[in-house]
Motif scaffolding. Sequence first.
Motif, PDB file in Angstrom:
ATOM      1  N   GLU A 192       0.818  -1.216   0.000  1.00 21.71           N
ATOM      2  CA  GLU A 192       0.000   0.000   0.000  1.00 21.71           C
ATOM      3  C   GLU A 192       0.851   1.264   0.000  1.00 21.71           C
ATOM      4  OE1 GLU A 192      -2.857  -2.305   3.010  1.00 21.71           O
ATOM      5  OE2 GLU A 192      -3.525  -0.241   2.642  1.00 21.71           O
ATOM      6  N   CYS A 193       1.556   1.463  -1.075  1.00 24.05           N
ATOM      7  CA  CYS A 193       2.399   2.647  -1.238  1.00 24.05           C
ATOM      8  C   CYS A 193       1.700   3.671  -2.129  1.00 24.05           C
ATOM      9  CB  CYS A 193       3.738   2.260  -1.865  1.00 24.05           C
ATOM     10  SG  CYS A 193       4.741   1.165  -0.840  1.00 24.05           S
ATOM     11  N   THR A 194       1.892   4.929  -1.801  1.00 22.24           N
ATOM     12  CA  THR A 194       1.317   6.014  -2.588  1.00 22.24           C
ATOM     13  C   THR A 194       2.136   7.280  -2.347  1.00 22.24           C
ATOM     14  OG1 THR A 194      -0.741   7.160  -3.120  1.00 22.24           O
ATOM     15  CG2 THR A 194      -0.263   6.789  -0.793  1.00 22.24           C
ATOM     16  N   TYR A 195       1.839   8.309  -3.106  1.00 21.44           N
ATOM     17  CA  TYR A 195       2.499   9.598  -2.921  1.00 21.44           C
ATOM     18  C   TYR A 195       1.544  10.555  -2.200  1.00 21.44           C
ATOM     19  CZ  TYR A 195       6.251   8.056  -5.938  1.00 21.44           C
ATOM     20  OH  TYR A 195       7.305   7.367  -6.472  1.00 21.44           O
ATOM     21  N   ASN A 196       2.068  11.253  -1.191  1.00 22.52           N
ATOM     22  CA  ASN A 196       1.226  12.210  -0.471  1.00 22.52           C
ATOM     23  C   ASN A 196       1.208  13.554  -1.201  1.00 22.52           C
ATOM     24  OD1 ASN A 196       3.641  13.489   0.166  1.00 22.52           O
ATOM     25  ND2 ASN A 196       3.640  12.832   2.313  1.00 22.52           N
ATOM     26  N   SER A 197       0.545  14.532  -0.613  1.00 19.94           N
ATOM     27  CA  SER A 197       0.373  15.827  -1.273  1.00 19.94           C
ATOM     28  C   SER A 197       1.690  16.557  -1.484  1.00 19.94           C
ATOM     29  CB  SER A 197      -0.591  16.700  -0.465  1.00 19.94           C
ATOM     30  OG  SER A 197      -0.095  16.874   0.848  1.00 19.94           O
ATOM     31  N   ALA A 198       2.695  16.186  -0.725  1.00 17.35           N
ATOM     32  CA  ALA A 198       4.017  16.795  -0.884  1.00 17.35           C
ATOM     33  C   ALA A 198       4.899  15.975  -1.832  1.00 17.35           C
ATOM     34  CB  ALA A 198       4.698  16.923   0.477  1.00 17.35           C
ATOM     35  N   TYR A 199       4.285  15.017  -2.516  1.00 12.83           N
ATOM     36  CA  TYR A 199       4.981  14.133  -3.460  1.00 12.83           C
ATOM     37  C   TYR A 199       6.061  13.289  -2.785  1.00 12.83           C
ATOM     38  CZ  TYR A 199       2.500  16.955  -6.854  1.00 12.83           C
ATOM     39  OH  TYR A 199       1.514  17.590  -7.560  1.00 12.83           O
ATOM     40  N   ASN A 200       5.845  12.973  -1.550  1.00 10.52           N
ATOM     41  CA  ASN A 200       6.716  12.037  -0.852  1.00 10.52           C
ATOM     42  C   ASN A 200       6.076  10.661  -0.881  1.00 10.52           C
ATOM     43  OD1 ASN A 200       8.658  13.995   0.005  1.00 10.52           O
ATOM     44  ND2 ASN A 200       7.210  14.649   1.571  1.00 10.52           N
ATOM     45  N   LEU A 201       6.888   9.639  -1.110  1.00 10.59           N
ATOM     46  CA  LEU A 201       6.384   8.276  -1.128  1.00 10.59           C
ATOM     47  C   LEU A 201       6.124   7.831   0.305  1.00 10.59           C
ATOM     48  CD1 LEU A 201       5.808   5.698  -2.804  1.00 10.59           C
ATOM     49  CD2 LEU A 201       8.191   5.037  -2.371  1.00 10.59           C
ATOM     50  N   VAL A 202       4.951   7.303   0.537  1.00  5.48           N
ATOM     51  CA  VAL A 202       4.620   6.755   1.845  1.00  5.48           C
ATOM     52  C   VAL A 202       4.021   5.366   1.636  1.00  5.48           C
ATOM     53  CG1 VAL A 202       4.319   8.957   3.005  1.00  5.48           C
ATOM     54  CG2 VAL A 202       2.397   7.943   1.829  1.00  5.48           C
ATOM     55  N   CYS A 203       4.357   4.448   2.527  1.00  4.41           N
ATOM     56  CA  CYS A 203       3.842   3.081   2.456  1.00  4.41           C
ATOM     57  C   CYS A 203       3.214   2.741   3.802  1.00  4.41           C
ATOM     58  CB  CYS A 203       4.963   2.106   2.137  1.00  4.41           C
ATOM     59  SG  CYS A 203       5.766   2.410   0.547  1.00  4.41           S
ATOM     60  N   ARG A 204       2.018   2.204   3.732  1.00  6.57           N
ATOM     61  CA  ARG A 204       1.326   1.893   4.975  1.00  6.57           C
ATOM     62  C   ARG A 204       2.060   0.813   5.763  1.00  6.57           C
ATOM     63  NH1 ARG A 204      -5.068   0.081   5.627  1.00  6.57           N
ATOM     64  NH2 ARG A 204      -5.082   0.097   7.912  1.00  6.57           N
ATOM     65  N   TYR A 205       2.626  -0.162   5.051  1.00  8.75           N
ATOM     66  CA  TYR A 205       3.373  -1.219   5.716  1.00  8.75           C
ATOM     67  C   TYR A 205       4.696  -1.437   4.988  1.00  8.75           C
ATOM     68  CZ  TYR A 205      -1.228  -2.438   7.619  1.00  8.75           C
ATOM     69  OH  TYR A 205      -2.449  -2.407   8.225  1.00  8.75           O
ATOM     70  N   ARG A 206       5.761  -1.598   5.748  1.00 10.14           N
ATOM     71  CA  ARG A 206       7.021  -2.031   5.175  1.00 10.14           C
ATOM     72  C   ARG A 206       7.832  -2.748   6.229  1.00 10.14           C
ATOM     73  NH1 ARG A 206      11.183   2.704   5.344  1.00 10.14           N
ATOM     74  NH2 ARG A 206       9.951   4.448   6.155  1.00 10.14           N
ATOM     75  N   GLY A 207       8.788  -3.536   5.786  1.00  7.60           N
ATOM     76  CA  GLY A 207       9.608  -4.308   6.708  1.00  7.60           C
ATOM     77  C   GLY A 207      10.709  -3.481   7.325  1.00  7.60           C
ATOM     78  N   GLN A 208      11.635  -4.169   7.946  1.00  9.35           N
ATOM     79  CA  GLN A 208      12.739  -3.486   8.621  1.00  9.35           C
ATOM     80  C   GLN A 208      13.862  -3.118   7.651  1.00  9.35           C
ATOM     81  OE1 GLN A 208      12.545  -6.746   8.431  1.00  9.35           O
ATOM     82  NE2 GLN A 208      14.638  -7.271   7.823  1.00  9.35           N
ATOM     83  N   GLY A 209      13.806  -3.698   6.457  1.00  5.29           N
ATOM     84  CA  GLY A 209      14.783  -3.355   5.433  1.00  5.29           C
ATOM     85  C   GLY A 209      16.005  -4.248   5.434  1.00  5.29           C
ATOM     86  N   THR A 210      16.679  -4.287   4.285  1.00  2.00           N
ATOM     87  CA  THR A 210      17.927  -5.013   4.142  1.00  2.00           C
ATOM     88  C   THR A 210      18.919  -4.108   3.408  1.00  2.00           C
ATOM     89  OG1 THR A 210      18.931  -7.111   3.437  1.00  2.00           O
ATOM     90  CG2 THR A 210      17.244  -6.181   1.988  1.00  2.00           C
ATOM     91  N   GLN A 211      20.135  -4.020   3.912  1.00  2.00           N
ATOM     92  CA  GLN A 211      21.126  -3.093   3.379  1.00  2.00           C
ATOM     93  C   GLN A 211      21.813  -3.677   2.150  1.00  2.00           C
ATOM     94  OE1 GLN A 211      22.244   0.180   4.535  1.00  2.00           O
ATOM     95  NE2 GLN A 211      23.241   0.077   2.522  1.00  2.00           N
ATOM     96  N   VAL A 212      21.794  -2.917   1.080  1.00  3.17           N
ATOM     97  CA  VAL A 212      22.561  -3.252  -0.125  1.00  3.17           C
ATOM     98  C   VAL A 212      23.631  -2.181  -0.300  1.00  3.17           C
ATOM     99  CG1 VAL A 212      22.490  -3.476  -2.630  1.00  3.17           C
ATOM    100  CG2 VAL A 212      20.646  -4.447  -1.232  1.00  3.17           C
ATOM    101  N   THR A 213      24.879  -2.601  -0.347  1.00  2.00           N
ATOM    102  CA  THR A 213      25.986  -1.678  -0.548  1.00  2.00           C
ATOM    103  C   THR A 213      26.762  -2.106  -1.777  1.00  2.00           C
ATOM    104  OG1 THR A 213      26.169  -1.298   1.836  1.00  2.00           O
ATOM    105  CG2 THR A 213      28.043  -0.652   0.474  1.00  2.00           C
ATOM    106  N   VAL A 214      26.866  -1.204  -2.735  1.00  2.00           N
ATOM    107  CA  VAL A 214      27.593  -1.480  -3.981  1.00  2.00           C
ATOM    108  C   VAL A 214      28.874  -0.658  -3.962  1.00  2.00           C
ATOM    109  CG1 VAL A 214      27.495  -1.553  -6.488  1.00  2.00           C
ATOM    110  CG2 VAL A 214      25.392  -1.842  -5.136  1.00  2.00           C
ATOM    111  N   SER A 215      29.981  -1.360  -3.825  1.00  3.22           N
ATOM    112  CA  SER A 215      31.266  -0.670  -3.692  1.00  3.22           C
ATOM    113  C   SER A 215      32.403  -1.626  -4.020  1.00  3.22           C
ATOM    114  CB  SER A 215      31.437  -0.138  -2.264  1.00  3.22           C
ATOM    115  OG  SER A 215      32.718   0.434  -2.092  1.00  3.22           O
ATOM    116  N   SER A 216      33.464  -1.055  -4.586  1.00  5.87           N
ATOM    117  CA  SER A 216      34.647  -1.869  -4.851  1.00  5.87           C
ATOM    118  C   SER A 216      35.627  -1.786  -3.679  1.00  5.87           C
ATOM    119  CB  SER A 216      35.314  -1.401  -6.148  1.00  5.87           C
ATOM    120  OG  SER A 216      35.594  -0.020  -6.083  1.00  5.87           O
TER     121      SER A 216
END
Length: 123
Positions: free
Chosen positions: A99-123
């Motif tokens: 349930e993701c959408t953009y609010n009136s300030a054009y910011n993305l907001v999601c009603r539910y999301r997880g804790q996240g997983t870190q992706v790092t792209v680096s040499s």
Amino acid sequence: QVRLVESGGELVQPGGSLRLSCTASGFTFRNYWMYWVRQAPGKGLEWVSAINTGSTATYYADSVNGRFAISRDNAKNTLYLQMTSLKSEDTAVYYCARECTYNSAYNLVCRYRGQGTQVTVSS
């Protein structure tokens, strides 16, 4: 209650690949569109990809189109993001969301999301 648990993020070299997974519980997974969103250091939440309930339609941000692929397994209540040709600008915390959408300030907001997983792209 709705629970989304991401996994698969790690440090990878530019040009490399990763597969993220998200296990969902607490709701009827097959009934909902699902999203991958990300947040880079010091930046707001950014929409990455979306998939409909039956996997017949997928959508991608221009920045990842042709490099990332979203998929889902409704029997396993699992969402995936296959990432290839990774770039340094893909570095972020990646979230599985509902349930993701953009609010009136054009910011993305999601009603539910997880804790996240870190992706790092680096040499």
